[in-house]
Design an enzyme around this catalytic site. Sequence first.
Site, mmCIF file in Angstrom:
data_model
loop_
_atom_site.group_PDB
_atom_site.id
_atom_site.type_symbol
_atom_site.label_atom_id
_atom_site.label_comp_id
_atom_site.label_asym_id
_atom_site.label_seq_id
_atom_site.Cartn_x
_atom_site.Cartn_y
_atom_site.Cartn_z
ATOM 1 N N SER A 249 13.865 43.716 11.680
ATOM 2 C CA SER A 249 12.995 44.295 12.606
ATOM 3 C C SER A 249 11.999 45.219 11.754
ATOM 4 O O SER A 249 12.077 45.890 11.021
ATOM 5 C CB SER A 249 13.778 45.484 13.310
ATOM 6 O OG SER A 249 13.624 44.976 14.701
ATOM 7 N N HIS B 106 11.565 50.864 18.379
ATOM 8 C CA HIS B 106 12.875 50.744 18.898
ATOM 9 C C HIS B 106 14.061 51.246 17.496
ATOM 10 O O HIS B 106 15.016 51.363 17.739
ATOM 11 C CB HIS B 106 13.103 49.462 19.229
ATOM 12 C CG HIS B 106 13.290 48.331 18.015
ATOM 13 N ND1 HIS B 106 12.259 47.454 17.855
ATOM 14 C CD2 HIS B 106 14.053 47.764 17.220
ATOM 15 C CE1 HIS B 106 12.362 46.665 16.987
ATOM 16 N NE2 HIS B 106 13.689 46.969 16.618
ATOM 17 N N ASP C 121 6.029 49.246 21.109
ATOM 18 C CA ASP C 121 7.137 49.187 20.139
ATOM 19 C C ASP C 121 6.404 49.550 18.655
ATOM 20 O O ASP C 121 6.342 48.534 17.815
ATOM 21 C CB ASP C 121 7.683 47.929 20.036
ATOM 22 C CG ASP C 121 9.114 48.145 19.340
ATOM 23 O OD1 ASP C 121 9.475 49.132 19.041
ATOM 24 O OD2 ASP C 121 9.769 46.933 19.027
#
Length: 324
Positions: free
Chosen positions: A232, A80, A126
């Site tokens: 992230s 992502h 992901d």
Amino acid sequence: MDGSLEMRRRRGSEEQDNRTFTFLSPLSLVCGRPVYSGRVVGGKDAAATRWPWQVSLKLSNSHICGGSLVSDRWIVTAAHCLQMTWIPFFYTVWLGSIDMDNLDEGVIHRVSRIVIHPTYSNVSGDIALLRLFSRVTYSSSILPICLSNVKKKQLIIPDSCWVTGWGKLKEEDADYPTKLQEAEVPIIEHQKCENIYNPLGSFLPQIQPVIEETMICAGDLNKGKDTCQGDSAGPLACHIDGIWILIGLSSWGTGCGLSFPGVYTNVTYYQKWITSVISRAEVLVPKTWTYLTSYSLLYCSLWLFWDPPVPLGLAFYQERSKCS
């Protein structure tokens, strides 16, 4: 958490702090063995060389996500984080330092290839691999983290592992820390995490599970230790059998350090895919270079005039996102 938790690795001495390695060193003898072995939300400043595999993924020189060095040529990150563009040369990775205010301490490597997992969709699959243009030179501040041994039938994950990143210290904060943060977080059992995110699931078994088998949960709900915006793709690293192993990548969650744990991509689930992509890399090099050359010619002029958007956090946002 205090400085007493920071220990030098069992093997080694102070003279090793300035050691260097060539990319010819066997990966199995180098990975997961930092000189130091012992704030993300609820965390603290990390010590230099404690997490030498941590990288900052940058788009137009701005930090957007974390990542982990797994060899002298490859980075593991979250898919992502790359949604803004899949053109490799727009990205760089910065490694070798923990202080964003002192970028000269680290080194910058350009990305030559992006490999997104074929099942990636929203929060599923992901994970992505980045191949660097040039090989990384190992040192006390730049070392890869180990991947799990796929030959083992079952990897026993400890009760708690460590997360690192340059994300917000609190969800409401406007600013990001300049120094790498670290926090020790408990691993949360899969079904317990599912019950937290999907309380109706036990009553309605036909509902699709929220926490898939490709995910792992971690976080200290009592002490508020968690990842947040800007963390992230940062590593969830576990100390197992004397080495540090990459178990997860910060992926998504609800809130920061509140009532919901962080959800991580389960890297061990994708171990065979990672190994397969890296092992085929040399065969694909000519094709990759042709691809890069053609796109470089096409987008070079666009790059000169491009006014890049300011990264807003995660490309994926679900009340709490984890990319900055």
